[in-house]
Scaffold this active site. Structure first.
Site, PDB file in Angstrom:
ATOM      1  N   GLU A  87     -49.269   5.068  32.588  1.00 37.28           N
ATOM      2  CA  GLU A  87     -48.689   5.567  31.335  1.00 37.28           C
ATOM      3  C   GLU A  87     -47.245   6.002  31.509  1.00 37.28           C
ATOM      4  O   GLU A  87     -46.706   6.739  30.676  1.00 37.28           O
ATOM      5  CB  GLU A  87     -49.521   6.734  30.785  1.00 37.28           C
ATOM      6  CG  GLU A  87     -49.543   7.969  31.647  1.00 37.28           C
ATOM      7  CD  GLU A  87     -50.645   7.976  32.707  1.00 37.28           C
ATOM      8  OE1 GLU A  87     -50.997   9.077  33.164  1.00 37.28           O
ATOM      9  OE2 GLU A  87     -51.156   6.892  33.058  1.00 37.28           O
ATOM     10  N   HIS A 136     -61.259   4.347  26.615  1.00 33.18           N
ATOM     11  CA  HIS A 136     -60.162   3.559  27.191  1.00 33.18           C
ATOM     12  C   HIS A 136     -59.572   2.560  26.198  1.00 33.18           C
ATOM     13  O   HIS A 136     -58.385   2.242  26.282  1.00 33.18           O
ATOM     14  CB  HIS A 136     -60.640   2.839  28.457  1.00 33.18           C
ATOM     15  CG  HIS A 136     -60.846   3.768  29.617  1.00 33.18           C
ATOM     16  ND1 HIS A 136     -59.821   4.134  30.463  1.00 33.18           N
ATOM     17  CD2 HIS A 136     -61.943   4.423  30.072  1.00 33.18           C
ATOM     18  CE1 HIS A 136     -60.273   4.964  31.386  1.00 33.18           C
ATOM     19  NE2 HIS A 136     -61.561   5.156  31.162  1.00 33.18           N
ATOM     20  N   ASN A 150     -57.976   9.236  27.172  1.00 36.46           N
ATOM     21  CA  ASN A 150     -58.996   8.265  27.583  1.00 36.46           C
ATOM     22  C   ASN A 150     -60.390   8.885  27.595  1.00 36.46           C
ATOM     23  O   ASN A 150     -61.361   8.270  27.141  1.00 36.46           O
ATOM     24  CB  ASN A 150     -58.671   7.708  28.972  1.00 36.46           C
ATOM     25  CG  ASN A 150     -57.638   6.595  28.936  1.00 36.46           C
ATOM     26  OD1 ASN A 150     -57.538   5.866  27.951  1.00 36.46           O
ATOM     27  ND2 ASN A 150     -56.871   6.458  29.993  1.00 36.46           N
ATOM     28  N   ASP A 199     -43.308   9.675  30.337  1.00 39.67           N
ATOM     29  CA  ASP A 199     -44.721   9.697  30.701  1.00 39.67           C
ATOM     30  C   ASP A 199     -45.504  10.367  29.576  1.00 39.67           C
ATOM     31  O   ASP A 199     -45.138  11.443  29.095  1.00 39.67           O
ATOM     32  CB  ASP A 199     -44.922  10.464  32.010  1.00 39.67           C
ATOM     33  CG  ASP A 199     -46.323  10.303  32.563  1.00 39.67           C
ATOM     34  OD1 ASP A 199     -46.529   9.357  33.330  1.00 39.67           O
ATOM     35  OD2 ASP A 199     -47.195  11.130  32.232  1.00 39.67           O
ATOM     36  N   ASP A 211     -55.636   2.264  25.405  1.00 36.56           N
ATOM     37  CA  ASP A 211     -54.838   1.028  25.362  1.00 36.56           C
ATOM     38  C   ASP A 211     -54.065   0.931  24.055  1.00 36.56           C
ATOM     39  O   ASP A 211     -52.891   0.543  24.030  1.00 36.56           O
ATOM     40  CB  ASP A 211     -55.752  -0.191  25.509  1.00 36.56           C
ATOM     41  CG  ASP A 211     -56.264  -0.382  26.926  1.00 36.56           C
ATOM     42  OD1 ASP A 211     -55.784   0.328  27.832  1.00 36.56           O
ATOM     43  OD2 ASP A 211     -57.136  -1.240  27.127  1.00 36.56           O
TER      44      ASP A 211
END
Length: 309
Positions: A230, A200, A195, A187, A204
């Protein structure tokens, strides 16, 4: 509105392309076989309307948040008039129309107009299109739809559905042959902060780069999948818990020192990892995942950027 009575003279209807399970009308796009003889189309591989096919005939298609766009993407990260796909029958290009957040081809920002080649991925806001062209377009398209059933469109690693099926198969095999099997759950640390700080689109990009780093440094027989958000799962056949710790620590250190960037801005990234091992008393794949997740949460509580298990 009420139903209109049928008349003898029908008004011309917009062309439509058939998508599995539904029919989608794409304004301004002709599906006449002569018009799409070059056999080019876009397929949405990430975002809303996953799997939707948009044929590219001769002419142009504008993409944007505006309802007047040929391809409307109702997202804050998409400009009202964002980009334009253009085709002359032999060459297809994408042109950024001065968008706020940019248009990307294979993770590279389009400075002006870019010529597309088969397999290119075009990212506009939170959506990713794949450009397909070639001889047998129907076969090509259905191959891509099959890929979408097993692969996450953003990160290009396996999706959760495939991960669950693969883990069940591996557990059955290891029980039958009495071979070791380990599982790692990874994770990204403070991903919400990434973010919030960088946007965002940067988040990505980090996820895609994170998976690229992992794929380049695991064995061929290992299986990496996006488990959700994630969080990622890594199936490690023929490895016991001690071996999994060594491998996980190498991956953790590699992630920490890797360079993650978005639009020339470096973004520090670390990951926490939890491990579990199949033992004779553990037969359910769900239990194996739960145990690795518990170790992952221990790593988070212990300060992150560490391995537990």
């Amino acid at each position: 509105m009420g139903h209109l009575a049928k008349s003898k003279v029908q008004e011309p209807q917009p062309d439509a392309t058939t998508i599995p399970g539904r029919e989608v009308t794409v304004p301004g796009v002709s599906t006449n076989p002569r018009a799409v003889a070059s056999a080019a189309c876009l397929v949405i591989i990430y975002g809303d309307e996953l799997g939707k096919r948009i044929p590219l005939g001769i002419g142009s298609l504008k993409v944007g948040r505006s309802s007047k766009s040929d391809i409307q993407l109702d997202q804050d990260s998409v400009s009202r008039v964002h980009a334009e796909f253009k085709s002359n029958g032999s060459i297809v290009t994408v042109l950024d129309l001065g968008s706020t957040n940019g248009t990307y081809v294979n993770d590279r920002v389009v400075g002006g107009e870019a010529v597309l080649t088969d397999g290119d991925q075009i990212k506009i806001g939170g959506a990713i299109f794949k450009f397909l062209t070639g001889g047998n377009m129907e076969a090509h398209y259905h191959e891509e739809i099959y890929r979408l059933m097993t692969v996450d469109g953003l990160t290009q690693v396996y999706n959760k559905r495939y991960f669950v099926e693969a883990l069940e198969r591996e557990m059955s095999r290891t029980r039958r042959h009495k071979r070791p099997l380990a599982l790692a759950m990874l994770d990204l640390d403070h991903f919400k902060q990434i973010n919030d700080t960088y946007g965002h689109l940067a988040g990505d990009a980090v996820l895609r780069q994170f998976c690229a780093v992992l794929k380049a440094n695991i064995r061929r027989e290992d299986l990496l999948a996006r488990h959700g958000g994630e969080e990622f799962g890594l199936i490690l056949p023929e490895i016991d818990l001690a071996g999994a710790r060594i491998m996980a620590e190498k991956l953790r250190a590699l992630i920490e020192r890797s360079s993650f960037e978005f639009e020339d801005v470096k973004i520090p990234v670390t990951a926490s990892i939890g491990l579990s091992e199949r033992v004779d008393s553990l037969h359910d794949p769900v239990e194996l995942v739960r145990e690795a997740d518990e170790r992952l949460y221990e790593a988070k509580r212990g300060g992150r950027n560490t391995v537990r298990g």
